[in-house]
Design a protein around this motif. Structure first.
Motif: not given
Length: 363
Positions: A262-264, A304-306, A350-351
């Motif tokens: 799990h990458l944040t 960023g998620k895309k 992405v935060q």
């Protein structure tokens, strides 16, 4: 008399030992600043190599030749001039996308082995033919290998210049199984300008995809490789704002749960509005400021998620260098040979935090 004779002999001997008996004048040198590599138009089995030099009168000179290998083509170029071709001043090496789609590894190998080429030389992928960027008729400004090298260093998007240098690429290839990224240049023939056109994704030595300029900005944010960049956003049909982000902090979190990574990705920015077509006569209100910050934050997180999805599904390898984080945080669950597969199947998030730090003179 003997003393003066000995002194004369000593002076003569010093002149022989430290003199310039084999010296070649610099005017006889063809100081190569840039090299372009294309496929031959006449024979796909051959390469067309071009070199460019700027002499002391700032006159541009370019020479080209074909050969089965780079070295053979360079030898044929040497046959075209009475000057000595010197490669130690090479600043840029341009590779056409046609060649990059087959493999760039043979060309890296050649320049690594060639002791004349400086490790400071930068590699760039060119949309179309690489030779076109060395043709003065195609450009409105004075060109040289140094021109393109400085474009990398001073680009507004802050491409990390050291990443694309020969030595650094070689190191990355050793540790990342020939997977890396290179900047892309494109020639606009109508406007006669060359400019950055994104980032090329190189997998196993082959160019498999490219990122657009907007994607490249986000890519550098996620890779923690940029300090500032400019964006333009529409608040509504009439309101357009250009702002600049200044990075405060960035990090990536790597956690391993239930057999999956799990990458944040986190990034915090101060933001400065540099142009607005609405707030010209009044300050921004608190509500407008909050709305602006929220909209920019959501936009960056969404894009960023895309981008992460594209890298995972289309690229199929880790160009963001997350493997270092995974190895350090969970060494018992990390295997470098399988990391690309883990990366493509990881859950990602992405935060982004954005704080409006300054709004010109009106804020």
């Amino acid at each position: 008399m003997n003393r003066w004779l000995k002194l004369l002999c000593l002076i003569t001997l010093l002149g022989i030992l430290a003199g310039c008996w084999d010296y070649s004048p610099i005017e006889r040198a063809f100081l190569v600043e840039g090299i372009s590599i294309d496929e031959s138009k006449r024979d796909p089995e051959k390469l067309e190599i071009s070199i460019i030099d700027v002499d002391f009168k700032r006159k541009k000179r370019a020479l080209s030749a074909e050969g089965r290998t780079i070295s053979e083509a360079l030898d044929r170029i040497q046959d075209q001039t009475s000057k000595i071709v010197v490669l130690s001043h090479v600043k840029i090496i341009l590779i056409s996308e046609t060649i990059a789609q087959k493999s760039v590894l043979p060309y890296f190998d050649v320049f690594v082995r060639n002791m004349q080429i400086s490790n400071e030389a930068s590699f760039v992928i060119v949309k179309g033919r690489a030779l076109s960027l060395f043709n003065p008729k195609n450009l409105t400004y004075s060109i040289s290998g140094r021109t393109y090298s400085q474009m990398i260093q001073s680009s507004e998007t802050k491409f990390d210049d050291t990443l694309y240098k020969l030595h650094n690429i070689t190191v990355e290839m050793m540790y990342r199984n020939n997977n890396f990224t290179l900047p892309v240049l494109k020639l606009n023939k109508k406007k006669k300008v060359a400019s950055f056109n994104g980032i090329a994704l190189i997998k196993s030595g082959k160019m498999i995809d490219t990122l657009s300029m907007d994607e490249a900005k986000l890519f550098l944010i996620l890779r923690r490789a940029t300090n500032r960049m400019a964006y333009t956003i529409k608040m509504n049909n009439r309101h357009t704002i250009t702002y600049r982000l200044y990075e405060k902090s960035s990090s990536v979190s790597c956690k391993y749960r239930n057999g999956k990574w799990h990458l944040t990705f986190r990034a915090a920015f101060n933001r400065e509005v540099v142009e607005s077509n609405v707030w010209k006569t009044r300050p921004m209100t608190s509500a407008e400021r909050a709305q602006f910050e929220q909209k920019v934050t959501k936009k960056l997180e969404r894009e960023g998620k895309k981008l992460l999805t594209k890298l995972q599904k289309e690229a199929g390898f880790d160009p963001l260098w997350v493997s270092e984080c995974a190895r350090m945080n969970k060494p018992n669950h990390f295997q470098s040979s399988e990391w690309d597969e883990y990366f493509t199947n990881a859950d990602t998030n992405v935060q982004i935090q954005v704080h409006l730090h300054r709004f010109g003179q009106l804020f």
